[in-house]
Design a protein around this motif. Structure first.
Motif, PDB file in Angstrom:
ATOM      1  N   ILE A  26      70.730 -39.263  54.436  1.00  0.00           N
ATOM      2  CA  ILE A  26      70.018 -39.485  55.698  1.00  0.00           C
ATOM      3  C   ILE A  26      70.196 -38.269  56.602  1.00  0.00           C
ATOM      4  N   ASN A  39      65.545 -36.001  71.415  1.00  0.00           N
ATOM      5  CA  ASN A  39      65.142 -37.037  70.478  1.00  0.00           C
ATOM      6  C   ASN A  39      66.152 -37.116  69.345  1.00  0.00           C
ATOM      7  N   ALA A  41      66.577 -39.336  65.566  1.00  0.00           N
ATOM      8  CA  ALA A  41      66.021 -40.339  64.649  1.00  0.00           C
ATOM      9  C   ALA A  41      66.494 -40.060  63.222  1.00  0.00           C
ATOM     10  N   PRO A  42      66.683 -41.140  62.424  1.00  0.00           N
ATOM     11  CA  PRO A  42      67.087 -40.957  61.030  1.00  0.00           C
ATOM     12  C   PRO A  42      65.890 -40.765  60.099  1.00  0.00           C
ATOM     13  N   TYR A  43      66.052 -39.885  59.140  1.00  0.00           N
ATOM     14  CA  TYR A  43      65.033 -39.634  58.105  1.00  0.00           C
ATOM     15  C   TYR A  43      65.716 -39.633  56.745  1.00  0.00           C
ATOM     16  N   PHE A  45      63.857 -39.546  53.825  1.00  0.00           N
ATOM     17  CA  PHE A  45      63.163 -38.586  52.963  1.00  0.00           C
ATOM     18  C   PHE A  45      63.593 -37.231  53.492  1.00  0.00           C
ATOM     19  N   SER A  60      58.061 -36.868  57.377  1.00  0.00           N
ATOM     20  CA  SER A  60      57.701 -37.870  58.374  1.00  0.00           C
ATOM     21  C   SER A  60      56.400 -38.557  57.990  1.00  0.00           C
ATOM     22  N   LYS A  64      55.593 -37.848  63.800  1.00  0.00           N
ATOM     23  CA  LYS A  64      56.528 -38.504  64.715  1.00  0.00           C
ATOM     24  C   LYS A  64      57.158 -37.462  65.639  1.00  0.00           C
ATOM     25  N   ASP A  65      57.887 -37.955  66.646  1.00  0.00           N
ATOM     26  CA  ASP A  65      58.456 -37.060  67.664  1.00  0.00           C
ATOM     27  C   ASP A  65      59.321 -35.959  67.049  1.00  0.00           C
ATOM     28  N   SER A  66      60.084 -36.289  66.019  1.00  0.00           N
ATOM     29  CA  SER A  66      60.979 -35.285  65.426  1.00  0.00           C
ATOM     30  C   SER A  66      60.184 -34.088  64.901  1.00  0.00           C
ATOM     31  N   ASN A  90      71.009 -46.806  62.992  1.00  0.00           N
ATOM     32  CA  ASN A  90      69.894 -47.734  62.868  1.00  0.00           C
ATOM     33  C   ASN A  90      69.187 -47.914  64.220  1.00  0.00           C
ATOM     34  N   SER A  93      66.482 -45.564  65.217  1.00  0.00           N
ATOM     35  CA  SER A  93      65.196 -45.577  64.498  1.00  0.00           C
ATOM     36  C   SER A  93      64.154 -46.401  65.259  1.00  0.00           C
ATOM     37  N   GLU A  94      64.560 -47.018  66.364  1.00  0.00           N
ATOM     38  CA  GLU A  94      63.616 -47.826  67.127  1.00  0.00           C
ATOM     39  C   GLU A  94      62.511 -46.939  67.706  1.00  0.00           C
ATOM     40  N   ARG A 180      70.373 -44.196  52.115  1.00  0.00           N
ATOM     41  CA  ARG A 180      69.362 -45.263  52.136  1.00  0.00           C
ATOM     42  C   ARG A 180      68.900 -45.578  50.725  1.00  0.00           C
ATOM     43  N   TYR A 186      71.583 -50.040  51.739  1.00  0.00           N
ATOM     44  CA  TYR A 186      72.212 -48.726  51.916  1.00  0.00           C
ATOM     45  C   TYR A 186      73.366 -48.620  50.930  1.00  0.00           C
TER      46      TYR A 186
HETATM   47  C1  LIG Z   1      67.743 -45.131  57.470  1.00  0.00           C
HETATM   48  C2  LIG Z   1      66.356 -44.802  57.947  1.00  0.00           C
HETATM   49  C3  LIG Z   1      65.638 -43.819  57.314  1.00  0.00           C
HETATM   50  C4  LIG Z   1      64.346 -43.489  57.754  1.00  0.00           C
HETATM   51  N1  LIG Z   1      63.658 -42.509  57.079  1.00  0.00           N
HETATM   52  C5  LIG Z   1      62.419 -42.171  57.499  1.00  0.00           C
HETATM   53  C6  LIG Z   1      61.703 -41.141  56.820  1.00  0.00           C
HETATM   54  O1  LIG Z   1      62.179 -40.527  55.859  1.00  0.00           O
HETATM   55  N2  LIG Z   1      60.464 -40.824  57.284  1.00  0.00           N
HETATM   56  C7  LIG Z   1      59.913 -41.463  58.364  1.00  0.00           C
HETATM   57  O2  LIG Z   1      58.788 -41.138  58.734  1.00  0.00           O
HETATM   58  N3  LIG Z   1      60.576 -42.439  59.018  1.00  0.00           N
HETATM   59  C8  LIG Z   1      61.823 -42.790  58.622  1.00  0.00           C
HETATM   60  N4  LIG Z   1      62.505 -43.778  59.285  1.00  0.00           N
HETATM   61  C9  LIG Z   1      61.922 -44.362  60.500  1.00  0.00           C
HETATM   62  C10 LIG Z   1      62.140 -43.440  61.711  1.00  0.00           C
HETATM   63  O3  LIG Z   1      63.524 -43.231  61.948  1.00  0.00           O
HETATM   64  C11 LIG Z   1      61.514 -44.091  62.958  1.00  0.00           C
HETATM   65  O4  LIG Z   1      60.112 -44.185  62.782  1.00  0.00           O
HETATM   66  C12 LIG Z   1      61.809 -43.348  64.236  1.00  0.00           C
HETATM   67  O5  LIG Z   1      61.345 -44.099  65.345  1.00  0.00           O
HETATM   68  C13 LIG Z   1      61.164 -41.982  64.267  1.00  0.00           C
HETATM   69  O6  LIG Z   1      61.592 -41.390  65.442  1.00  0.00           O
HETATM   70  P1  LIG Z   1      60.890 -40.160  66.146  1.00  0.00           P
HETATM   71  O7  LIG Z   1      59.427 -40.543  66.422  1.00  0.00           O
HETATM   72  O8  LIG Z   1      61.683 -40.080  67.419  1.00  0.00           O
HETATM   73  O9  LIG Z   1      61.026 -38.956  65.285  1.00  0.00           O
HETATM   74  C14 LIG Z   1      63.783 -44.163  58.864  1.00  0.00           C
HETATM   75  C15 LIG Z   1      64.517 -45.178  59.507  1.00  0.00           C
HETATM   76  C16 LIG Z   1      65.788 -45.506  59.055  1.00  0.00           C
HETATM   77  C17 LIG Z   1      66.574 -46.578  59.734  1.00  0.00           C
END
Ligand SMILES: Cc1cc2nc3c(=O)[nH]c(=O)nc-3n(C[C@H](O)[C@H](O)[C@H](O)COP(=O)(O)O)c2cc1C
Length: 218
Positions: A26, A39, A41-43, A45, A60, A64-66, A90, A93-94, A180, A186
């Motif tokens: 992650i 900002n 957020a977890p990713y 991928f 993404s 997304k914002d990131s 977690n 990720s909201e 993940r 997980y």
């Molecule tokens: C463990 C985990 C992994 C995630 N991996 C991805 C990912 O690989 N790609 C993606 O688009 N969203 C992923 N998400 C969802 C984003 O974290 C979520 O959409 C977040 O609001 C994006 O934030 P941002 O818009 O601030 O970048 C994941 C969420 C969790 C909890």
């Protein structure tokens, strides 16, 4: 069983793809907008692509914002998500409106990065400061652009909490990184699940000096 994803004929209640490509590390990404909004957020991928130069990527689902923030300021930080921080990870990720600082919302403290403007997560044992390289919007087999945006970055600075360095090696398992899998699942890396393997010497290795071979086997 065998299925073809494009035909959606796996006859399971949920697509198993993310349970196969698992566990995924992650990338817990801190970024900053041109206006200075933070900002986090977890990713999942997410991965490292190369050690020399040190390259990372995250993908993404949509811009997304990131992605947008990383492009705006050309910087982002990959924090290590660990067992102790799983709930906060977690929570970040909201889907908050753009500009809301997820770090604050999740009750996390920020620590300044050394080389970049976006901060790191103070409680995370490792953070990689990255410079944005490029974003690739991936085309599908028909040549249609997908909503998948892969962000590539080069690591320019690395923070490590030194209490996890033992005998000169970073003790990954002691940090208990989480990864993940499919569905709501997980995995956590622990000393009990760690194992070591030495790579077999390939035929070409004779041409290398012994020090280089030893280094490659590490
Ligand atoms: C463990 C985990 C992994 C995630 N991996 C991805 C990912 O690989 N790609 C993606 O688009 N969203 C992923 N998400 C969802 C984003 O974290 C979520 O959409 C977040 O609001 C994006 O934030 P941002 O818009 O601030 O970048 C994941 C969420 C969790 C909890």
């Amino acid at each position: 069983m065998f299925y073809e994803p494009r035909k959606k004929n796996h006859v399971l209640p949920h697509d198993p793809f993310k349970a196969i490509v698992a566990p995924r590390p992650i990338g817990w990404i801190t970024s900053m907008s041109a206006r200075g909004e933070i900002n986090l957020a977890p990713y999942s991928f997410f991965n490292g692509l190369s050690a020399e130069p040190p390259l990372v990527m995250f993908c993404s689902d949509g811009r997304k914002d990131s992605v947008v923030f990383a492009e705006e300021t050309k910087e982002f930080v990959c924090n290590l998500a660990t067992w102790n921080l799983r709930e906060q990870m977690n929570a970040t990720s909201e889907a908050y409106p753009r500009g809301v600082d997820e770090m604050k919302e999740a009750g996390l403290e920020a620590a300044p990065s050394v080389l970049l403007k976006p901060p790191r997560v103070k409680a995370s044992p490792c953070a990689m400061e990255c410079k944005w390289l490029q974003t690739v919007r991936v085309d599908d087999l028909e040549g249609h652009p997908t909503q998948r945006y892969v962000v590539f970055g080069q690591v320019v600075g690395v923070y490590i909490d030194e209490c996890f360095i033992k005998d000169g090696l970073l003790d990954t398992a002691a940090m208990r990184p989480i990864a993940r899998a499919g569905y709501h699942d997980y995995f956590v890396s622990t000393p009990e699940t760690k194992f070591s393997l030495r790579r077999p010497k390939d035929a070409g290795a004779d041409h290398l000096d012994s020090i280089k071979v030893a280094a490659e086997l590490l």
